[in-house]
Scaffold this motif. Structure first.
Motif, PDB file in Angstrom:
ATOM      1  N   UNK A 197       0.840  -1.202   0.000  1.00  0.00           N
ATOM      2  CA  UNK A 197       0.000   0.000   0.000  1.00  0.00           C
ATOM      3  C   UNK A 197       0.871   1.247   0.000  1.00  0.00           C
ATOM      4  N   UNK A 198       0.395   2.236  -0.706  1.00  0.00           N
ATOM      5  CA  UNK A 198       1.107   3.500  -0.812  1.00  0.00           C
ATOM      6  C   UNK A 198       0.255   4.612  -0.224  1.00  0.00           C
ATOM      7  N   UNK A 199       0.897   5.499   0.535  1.00  0.00           N
ATOM      8  CA  UNK A 199       0.176   6.638   1.099  1.00  0.00           C
ATOM      9  C   UNK A 199      -0.325   7.556  -0.014  1.00  0.00           C
ATOM     10  N   UNK A 200       0.511   7.766  -1.029  1.00  0.00           N
ATOM     11  CA  UNK A 200       0.076   8.591  -2.157  1.00  0.00           C
ATOM     12  C   UNK A 200      -1.116   7.964  -2.863  1.00  0.00           C
ATOM     13  N   UNK A 201      -1.032   6.665  -3.058  1.00  0.00           N
ATOM     14  CA  UNK A 201      -2.129   5.949  -3.716  1.00  0.00           C
ATOM     15  C   UNK A 201      -3.420   6.099  -2.931  1.00  0.00           C
ATOM     16  N   UNK A 202      -3.338   5.918  -1.624  1.00  0.00           N
ATOM     17  CA  UNK A 202      -4.533   6.016  -0.791  1.00  0.00           C
ATOM     18  C   UNK A 202      -5.084   7.441  -0.765  1.00  0.00           C
ATOM     19  N   UNK A 203      -4.207   8.411  -0.751  1.00  0.00           N
ATOM     20  CA  UNK A 203      -4.633   9.807  -0.759  1.00  0.00           C
ATOM     21  C   UNK A 203      -5.349  10.153  -2.069  1.00  0.00           C
ATOM     22  N   UNK A 204      -4.770   9.735  -3.188  1.00  0.00           N
ATOM     23  CA  UNK A 204      -5.400   9.981  -4.481  1.00  0.00           C
ATOM     24  C   UNK A 204      -6.744   9.261  -4.562  1.00  0.00           C
ATOM     25  N   UNK A 205      -6.790   8.029  -4.039  1.00  0.00           N
ATOM     26  CA  UNK A 205      -8.033   7.273  -4.048  1.00  0.00           C
ATOM     27  C   UNK A 205      -9.140   8.008  -3.297  1.00  0.00           C
ATOM     28  N   UNK A 206      -8.794   8.529  -2.127  1.00  0.00           N
ATOM     29  CA  UNK A 206      -9.778   9.261  -1.339  1.00  0.00           C
ATOM     30  C   UNK A 206     -10.299  10.493  -2.062  1.00  0.00           C
ATOM     31  N   UNK A 207      -9.406  11.236  -2.715  1.00  0.00           N
ATOM     32  CA  UNK A 207      -9.829  12.440  -3.427  1.00  0.00           C
ATOM     33  C   UNK A 207     -10.691  12.087  -4.637  1.00  0.00           C
ATOM     34  N   UNK A 208     -10.351  11.015  -5.330  1.00  0.00           N
ATOM     35  CA  UNK A 208     -11.145  10.595  -6.483  1.00  0.00           C
ATOM     36  C   UNK A 208     -12.538  10.150  -6.034  1.00  0.00           C
ATOM     37  N   UNK A 209     -12.587   9.420  -4.937  1.00  0.00           N
ATOM     38  CA  UNK A 209     -13.891   9.002  -4.411  1.00  0.00           C
ATOM     39  C   UNK A 209     -14.754  10.205  -4.066  1.00  0.00           C
ATOM     40  N   UNK A 210     -14.138  11.230  -3.512  1.00  0.00           N
ATOM     41  CA  UNK A 210     -14.879  12.450  -3.195  1.00  0.00           C
ATOM     42  C   UNK A 210     -15.442  13.083  -4.464  1.00  0.00           C
TER      43      UNK A 210
END
Length: 809
Positions: A360-373
């Motif tokens: 898991x990547x912190x950047x990946x998770x951060x981008x995922x959260x913003x895309x979901x928003x």
């Protein structure tokens, strides 16, 4: 040990011991009485021993008889007997029949014991979970935001400790449930009862944990302001990140909260995995050994999602003003994502590694959260309005434009966000697909297949409108033949590895079709799963291609190529339509070999474009056959009188005794028109058709001409003189010269005419010898023909040709 003494010696020793002197004789009566009592006692003991021995023997014999009887009954029972008779003749139950019942009863008792033990153990574990959860909820009412970060308050520390205890309890429960579901799958009621209690407890625990995490973020100053003072002065600068500005104590508290929330999400995911495996709902996902560590987080980390949620309300304020300018919405989301990217990665990646969330990547998770928003906003505010307008408005041009513009923005946004996510740690290959699925803003279509179909219809309608204007211009249906093509006509065909539109001599409209379909296929790559890609591709590019292929077929069909009055314009149009079909077929075969379409076609056990390729192959083959048939019919019509007269009037204009000069002899007048037309047709076809199809076509034409000329001569009825044979050879050379530019030995494609000329030019002696050898019943007929270089005519045909020669010439 010394050997036993003889009885006499023993008795003497006894008497010496008791009668050592004469005075001892007075004690003899007493000694005798003593000896009598001892003998009586010994005899009594002997009788008792004999009686005991008899009793023991009888008892042993009885047990032996019982055992023998029992074994006999067991033996009979094993052979199918239901019982046995004892010595008295009464039937008794077989012991072998009672043993399985006893074993089953023992197993039932043991199962009850194990069930009770498992129930007590699970009761204790669930009790621990409920106690920890109750303690967390009870402490929540005693804390407020101001006490979250006070060093003097130990409430938060105790809550974190209790949360970790609850996580450990869930982990222990899951371990026990996995063991039970593996070893005792029939205990479903126990598993369901435990799951029900755990789910109720987690339904309380998770919201409380998220609430505490949000409270901590609020005290830390999250979310930050989305603008900075410099931005008001038209100067760009990154927004300060509160996570980076934390002091050491606050960072430690945040780290503990983050790790606890990740641990809670992990046990949640493990429960989902176990339940999915037990119901076989996601067998393909459960097969992955990485699923329990990473794939369960493909929708994002809770801890990171909670960083995104507070930003949403502030961003939506701006979004509401940009409903007519969606590009500003995408730009703002990208800017905020990028501004916080480095800070999020610096702080959270270490915590993710500490939580042992491999891959898991912190950047990946951060981008995922913003895309979901962003997906949530588009799903509720933007796309529903477009769908309503599409369905209610008759003039859909504006709606089409808005939808196409939105999807263009989504494609570009996905690519930019993917670059941000991929700048983190390298993802494991086997799980990258799952993570990438959550990164795509096109996931919005996953739950709205009707929206996806609307988008596909809009794409198809736009492409068809553009194609219609292209097809209306007839110049787009013609290939521009350059100087090089004319030069190539004078050379042998050597290049057959066709790879471009120019190689196939396909008209420009075919390239427009391929590029348009390719763009639609490229758009489908943005869709997050295979099912959506197949639906979109079938509804857009495949339908678009099929419509064009039907147009190709219609254009060729309208030319009526089977008509003997073949016109140059019809030949040109048909050739370019066939070239377009061949070029499209080549491109589709190349697409089919790509990894994406190989995966799509695997569901149908065939290539993805199998039907389309088959249609194009049939189209090209059918109309090439029509062209060949038309040329052969035209040749037959023009040369019919000539071929009917071959061999019948060979010497009408020939003076007696004069030998014809073959080199200066002209082609038969009745054959000239057909040869000129054939030469013109082949020249045009060489210029118009692609090299592969022209190669097949001229060979087929040559073979057809060979059969026509050979079969038209009335062999055996006509008589060829020497001059007639020479004239036939001159005419044959004339037709071979037409195909000479395309082949070094065109006579190879006129096998019957060539063999016939070889037979007609044989010497008289050889002719008689061969006729004798080819008599019926001769075993060496085929060998004789092969020796003479004849490989195509059979014995009967050779005899007919030989008998068509005038003898004595």
């Amino acid at each position: 040990m010394s050997p036993p003494q003889p009885a006499a010696a023993s008795l003497r020793g006894f008497l010496d011991a008791h009668f050592a002197s004469a005075e001892d004789l007075a004690a003899a009566p007493a000694l005798a009485e003593l000896l009598r009592r001892e003998c009586a006692g010994l005899e009594g003991s002997l009788r008792r021993l004999e009686a005991h021995l008899a009793s023991a023997s009888a008892s042993w014999l009885a047990r032996s008889a019982d055992a023998r009887s029992g074994l006999r009954r067991i033996s009979r029972s094993s052979r199918g007997g239901v019982g046995a008779r004892d010595d008295s003749g009464e039937e008794t139950a077989a012991p072998g029949a009672e043993l399985p019942a006893i074993v089953r009863e023992i197993q039932r008792i043991d199962t009850i014991r194990l069930y009770a033990e498992a129930t007590l153990q699970l009761e204790a574990l669930v009790g621990n979970l409920e106690d920890a959860t109750f303690s967390i909820v009870r402490q929540a009412s005693k804390l407020n935001l101001s006490s979250v970060l006070r060093r003097a308050s130990n409430g938060m520390e105790r809550k974190q400790e209790k949360l970790l205890q609850a996580v450990d309890a869930v982990r222990d429960i899951e371990r026990e449930l996995v063991r039970i579901s593996t070893s005792r799958p029939q205990w479903t009621n126990l598993i369901m009862a435990v799951d029900s209690r755990v789910d109720k407890t987690l339904a309380i625990l998770r919201p409380q944990a998220l609430t505490d995490y949000r409270a901590l973020l609020a005290v830390l100053g999250w979310p930050p302001s989305l603008s900075s003072p410099d931005m008001e002065k038209d100067k760009y600068s990154q927004v300060p990140n509160p996570l980076v500005l934390m002091n050491e104590a606050n960072r430690e508290k945040y780290s503990e909260s983050f790790l606890a929330l990740c641990a809670l999400q992990h046990v949640h995911a493990n429960r989902d995995l176990r339940q999915c495996q037990s119901s076989a709902a996601t067998s393909s996902m459960s097969d992955s050994k990485y699923f329990d560590k990473t794939a369960c987080f493909d929708n994002g980390l809770w801890a990171v999602d909670e960083l995104v949620q507070p930003i949403v309300s502030r961003m939506e304020y701006h979004f509401s003003k940009w409903s007519e300018q969606p590009e500003l919405i995408f730009a703002l989301v990208y800017k905020i994502t990028k501004d916080f990217m480095d800070g999020v990665d610096d702080i959270l990646q270490l915590l993710i590694d500490q939580a042992r969330l491999l891959g898991l990547s912190a950047k990946d998770s951060w981008v995922t959260g913003m895309v979901k928003m962003l997906i949530g906003y588009l799903e509720t505010q933007i796309l529903p309005a477009l769908v309503t307008s599409y369905r209610s408005t008759d003039d859909k041009a504006e709606v089409h434009s808005s939808w196409m513009h939105l999807n263009d923005l989504m494609v570009a946004f996905d690519k930019r966000m993917q670059l941000l996510a991929d700048s983190g740690i390298q993802k494991i290959a086997s799980i990258s697909e799952g993570l990438s699925r959550s990164l795509s803003v096109f996931s919005i279509y996953s739950e709205h297949s009707d929206w996806l179909q609307i988008w596909a219809d809009i794409e198809l309608s736009s492409a068809q409108h553009k194609l219609k204007s292209e097809m209306e211009d007839e110049t787009n249906w013609l290939y521009n033949i350059g100087h090089q093509d004319e030069l190539d006509h004078q050379e042998s065909t050597r290049k057959f590895l066709l790879s471009t539109r120019e190689d196939y001599k396909a008209p420009p409209v075919s390239e427009f079709v391929i590029k348009t379909a390719s763009l639609m296929i490229e758009r489908s790559h943005a869709l997050p799963n295979k099912g959506m890609k197949i639906q979109y591709t079938r509804s857009t590019s495949v339908q678009f291609l099929n419509d064009f292929f039907i147009v190709l077929h219609g254009r060729c069909d309208a030319l009526q190529l089977s008509n003997t009055a073949l016109e140059d314009e019809s030949l040109l149009k048909a050739s370019y339509a066939i070239n377009a079909a061949r070029y499209c077929e080549y491109v589709l075969r190349g697409w089919d070999e790509g990894a994406i379409f190989l995966e799509m076609g695997a569901q149908h056990q065939s290539s993805f474009f199998a039907d389309e390729i088959a249609f194009l192959v049939k189209l090209g083959t059918n109309f090439l056959e029509q062209i060949m048939s038309s040329i052969l019919l035209e040749f037959e019509d023009l040369s019919w009188d000539y071929v009917q007269s071959i061999g019948s009037s060979n010497e009408q204009n020939q003076p007696d005794g004069q030998v014809l000069d073959e080199e200066n002899l002209e082609v038969s007048p009745g054959f000239v028109a057909s040869l000129d037309t054939l030469s013109m047709r082949t020249t045009k076809l060489k210029l118009y058709l692609n090299s592969k199809d022209f190669l097949d076509l001229w060979r087929s034409i040559a073979e057809g001409l060979d059969y026509f000329i050979y079969s038209s001569v009335k062999w055996g009825e006509v008589k060829f003189s020497c001059s007639g044979v020479i004239q036939l050879r001159v005419d044959t050379k004339a037709i071979l010269r037409i195909f000479k530019p395309y082949c070094l030995r065109p006579e190879a494609f006129f096998p019957f005419v060539t063999d016939s000329l070889r037979l007609l030019t044989m010497r008289e002696a050889d002719t008689q010898y061969l006729l004798e050898a080819l008599k019926d019943g001769c075993k060496e007929q085929e060998s004789c023909l092969r020796q003479q270089g004849l490989h195509h005519v059979d014995a009967k045909q050779a005899v007919k040709v030989l008998r068509s020669k005038k003898s004595g010439r």
